[in-house]
Scaffold this active site. Structure first.
Site, PDB file in Angstrom:
ATOM      1  N   GLU A  36       0.847  -1.191   0.000  1.00  0.00           N
ATOM      2  CA  GLU A  36       0.000   0.000   0.000  1.00  0.00           C
ATOM      3  C   GLU A  36       0.881   1.238   0.000  1.00  0.00           C
ATOM      4  O   GLU A  36       1.881   1.296   0.729  1.00  0.00           O
ATOM      5  CB  GLU A  36      -0.902   0.006   1.234  1.00  0.00           C
ATOM      6  CG  GLU A  36      -1.726   1.282   1.398  1.00  0.00           C
ATOM      7  CD  GLU A  36      -2.592   1.268   2.653  1.00  0.00           C
ATOM      8  OE1 GLU A  36      -3.018   0.171   3.070  1.00  0.00           O
ATOM      9  OE2 GLU A  36      -2.839   2.345   3.222  1.00  0.00           O
TER      10      GLU A  36
ATOM     11  N   GLU B   6      -2.586  11.535   3.448  1.00  0.00           N
ATOM     12  CA  GLU B   6      -3.587  11.302   4.484  1.00  0.00           C
ATOM     13  C   GLU B   6      -3.634  12.539   5.379  1.00  0.00           C
ATOM     14  O   GLU B   6      -2.609  13.150   5.666  1.00  0.00           O
ATOM     15  CB  GLU B   6      -3.238  10.094   5.351  1.00  0.00           C
ATOM     16  CG  GLU B   6      -3.374   8.755   4.665  1.00  0.00           C
ATOM     17  CD  GLU B   6      -3.117   7.610   5.631  1.00  0.00           C
ATOM     18  OE1 GLU B   6      -4.065   6.903   5.993  1.00  0.00           O
ATOM     19  OE2 GLU B   6      -1.948   7.441   6.015  1.00  0.00           O
TER      20      GLU B   6
END
Length: 226
Positions: A92, A97
């Site tokens: 990932e 974020e």
């Protein structure tokens, strides 16, 4: 899924894609569970995938990056996640974020480095306004990753560095992209310390979502390969 097109003064040339959560207590999901929030997620799984290249998105964070517990993200996952390589073996890449603080982070997740991964870096905008539009980009090749915000390099990690630390390199296979808007959970709670009324989501943020004006805006997403 709550995704729409927002034309009203967004600062995007042709309007923006808007991901916006709703406060709808008691909503029953396909998994049979009930939830109080409903939000949106876009994925290119089974539609578009790529190996190596530069991928970027021009994004505007909700609430000017001040909505504690709001968790917009821009990331990619290994395409074999449902074909013999479950997470985190599939790999990932978190390009952006944000959990309602005046910073964003990048990170990698893999077999020995996931969850609270050590392959991680925060950036604090350095004189820029977190509420403005910003371009979040990662350059990916067989040797490693380099992350940028508005052309400013914020983090670099190489395959060699990872292997020297005993971490498996699982990033030579295709990835697909995801844009999603989560709310609360372990990561936001670990930052803001909030446990009530929801894990990671204070009442002030619940009220903002319930008012219906919280938006995570997307101007464009681009992938460039040579």
């Amino acid at each position: 899924m709550y995704v729409d097109h927002d034309d009203a003064g967004t600062g995007a040339s042709n309007g923006a894609l808007a991901l916006h959560p709703r406060f709808e207590p008691g909503t029953q999901a396909p998994d049979g569970q009930t939830y109080d929030f409903v939000s949106g997620r876009l994925s290119t799984q089974d539609k578009f995938e790529f190996t190596y290249g530069s991928y970027a998105a021009r994004l505007k964070l909700p609430e000017g990056a001040t909505g504690s517990g709001l968790w917009p993200a821009w990331w990619s996952l290994g395409s074999d996640i449902d074909n013999g390589k479950p997470w985190p073996q599939c790999g990932e890449v978190d390009v952006m974020e944000n959990v309602g603080e005046p910073w964003t982070n990048v990170s990698l997740h893999g077999p020995e480095y996931n969850g609270d991964t050590p392959i991680h870096q925060r950036q604090h905008f350095e004189g820029m306004d977190p509420a403005d539009w910003h371009v979040y980009r990662v350059d990916w090749n067989a040797e490693g990753f380099t992350f940028f915000v508005d052309e400013r390099e914020i983090y670099r990690i190489t395959k060699q560095q990872m292997q020297q630390n005993g971490w498996s390199w699982v990033f030579d296979d295709p990835q697909f992209m995801i844009l999603n808007f989560a709310l609360g959970g372990t990561y936001p709670s670990g930052v803001n310390g909030v446990t009530e009324p929801y894990l990671g989501i204070p009442q002030e943020t619940v009220d903002k979502v319930a008012a219906g004006g919280v938006r995570y805006l997307v101007d464009w997403v681009r992938v460039e390969q040579q």
